[in-house]
Write a protein that holds these residues in place. Structure first.
Motif, mmCIF file in Angstrom:
data_model
loop_
_atom_site.group_PDB
_atom_site.id
_atom_site.type_symbol
_atom_site.label_atom_id
_atom_site.label_comp_id
_atom_site.label_asym_id
_atom_site.label_seq_id
_atom_site.Cartn_x
_atom_site.Cartn_y
_atom_site.Cartn_z
ATOM 1 N N SER A 140 30.976 -63.061 -43.834
ATOM 2 C CA SER A 140 32.245 -63.627 -44.280
ATOM 3 C C SER A 140 33.418 -62.848 -43.690
ATOM 4 O O SER A 140 33.252 -61.819 -43.038
ATOM 5 N N SER A 197 35.681 -60.909 -44.948
ATOM 6 C CA SER A 197 35.906 -59.528 -45.375
ATOM 7 C C SER A 197 35.064 -58.535 -44.588
ATOM 8 O O SER A 197 35.404 -57.352 -44.483
ATOM 9 N N ASP A 205 30.423 -68.470 -47.514
ATOM 10 C CA ASP A 205 30.406 -69.203 -48.779
ATOM 11 C C ASP A 205 29.223 -70.161 -48.856
ATOM 12 O O ASP A 205 28.998 -70.802 -49.880
ATOM 13 N N GLU A 238 35.645 -67.514 -46.888
ATOM 14 C CA GLU A 238 35.565 -66.707 -48.090
ATOM 15 C C GLU A 238 34.106 -66.426 -48.443
ATOM 16 O O GLU A 238 33.188 -67.068 -47.943
ATOM 17 N N ASN A 244 44.793 -60.877 -45.922
ATOM 18 C CA ASN A 244 43.518 -61.360 -46.421
ATOM 19 C C ASN A 244 42.694 -61.878 -45.248
ATOM 20 O O ASN A 244 43.067 -62.858 -44.606
ATOM 21 N N GLU A 253 39.971 -63.383 -45.321
ATOM 22 C CA GLU A 253 39.294 -64.622 -45.640
ATOM 23 C C GLU A 253 40.278 -65.775 -45.824
ATOM 24 O O GLU A 253 39.880 -66.926 -45.981
ATOM 25 N N ASN A 254 41.568 -65.453 -45.820
ATOM 26 C CA ASN A 254 42.623 -66.464 -45.900
ATOM 27 C C ASN A 254 43.870 -65.873 -45.246
ATOM 28 O O ASN A 254 44.631 -65.156 -45.895
#
Length: 280
Positions: free
Chosen positions: A72, A74, A115, A145, A215, A217-218
């Motif tokens: 992912s 992160s 995810d 994410e 972030n 993931e976003n």
């Protein structure tokens, strides 16, 4: 690979399972029950006791391992103190474990995830299988994410016969969901190891002054903060998360091992295997 409570075997040249089967080495007798195969009846025991008994044996088998590798967003983080991102480190760890297990004729499969489960390589023990596993691991990490608990529950429902499940992830997920998934793995008889891969920046928060945090993931989420004002709160929340993760792993008899990306890779592996030998 030496391991405590390996589900279907341990490595010492041969793998001897604690589960009863019908193989080579005699284990014990048990009374015959309707449906048992007649060829497993001990007729000598029947001649002596006039009762039907089944001869049980200790099954010798190779280990079956599934690697669950987090790719992912992160996992893309890499601080200044390490030459590796978390996913780089996870790749090397998974590749090393695969190489070791295939070398001793264990069966290995891999599932990468964010995810959702992504690349999935079935469990095989052929030396040529190494290439397929490496190809899946070499795929770049996504920026999606993480949904650790949700993914683990999907995987647990599809895994075949019991074996060893090795999770390689930063463990940054909702604890209650992770706990339910670990319980599901264990209820199906799997042995579970959790390698938590973190960057040292995440464990001690070394930042000073105003810092922009993004972030991974976003990418739409970015904040500029005074790191000194949030350091204590971050470390407190981080420790709470670690304590909760340790608790759910301990409750489900899952071995949790923390590896930070600034540590020499062989040192981390040596410490892990030494720990496993002491526990056995």
């Amino acid at each position: 690979m030496l391991a405590r409570q390996i589900v279907e075997g341990f490595c010492s040249g041969r793998h001897r399972s604690p589960h009863k089967g019908f193989s080579v080495e005699f284990k014990e007798h048990r009374p015959y029950v309707r449906g048992d195969e007649l060829r497993n009846i001990d007729w000598k025991a029947f001649g002596k006791s006039d009762r039907l008994y089944i001869r049980e044996f200790e099954e010798e088998t190779n280990l079956r391992c599934t690697l669950l590798v987090d790719r992912s967003g992160s996992m893309r983080y890499g601080g200044d103190r390490s030459q590796l991102t978390k996913y780089d480190y996870a790749q090397q760890l998974a590749a090393s474990l695969t190489y070791l297990m295939l070398a001793q004729q264990d069966a290995v499969g891999v599932i990468t995830f964010d995810d959702q489960p992504r690349d999935q390589v079935s469990t095989r023990s052929r030396p040529s299988h190494l290439r397929a596993v490496m190809t899946a691991l070499a795929n770049d990490a996504t920026r999606r994410e993480t949904d650790l608990g949700g993914v683990f529950q999907k995987v647990a429902s599809k895994l075949g016969r019991r074996g060893l499940v090795i999770i390689i992830s930063d463990g940054m997920g909702e604890i209650a969901s992770i706990a339910r998934a670990l319980t599901q793995f264990r209820s199906k008889g799997h042995e579970v190891l959790f390698f938590q891969v973190l960057d040292p920046d995440e464990t001690d928060f070394p930042f000073s002054g105003r810092v922009q945090f993004r972030n991974l993931e976003n990418e739409d989420q970015q904040h500029v903060v005074d790191s000194r004002t949030i350091r204590d709160a971050y470390l407190e929340r981080f420790q709470q998360h670690q304590t909760a993760l340790q608790s759910v792993c301990r409750r489900n008899r899952v071995d949790l091992f923390l590896a930070t990306t600034d540590r020499p890779f062989d040192d981390a592996m040596h410490e892990y295997f030494s720990m496993r030998r002491r526990i056995r």
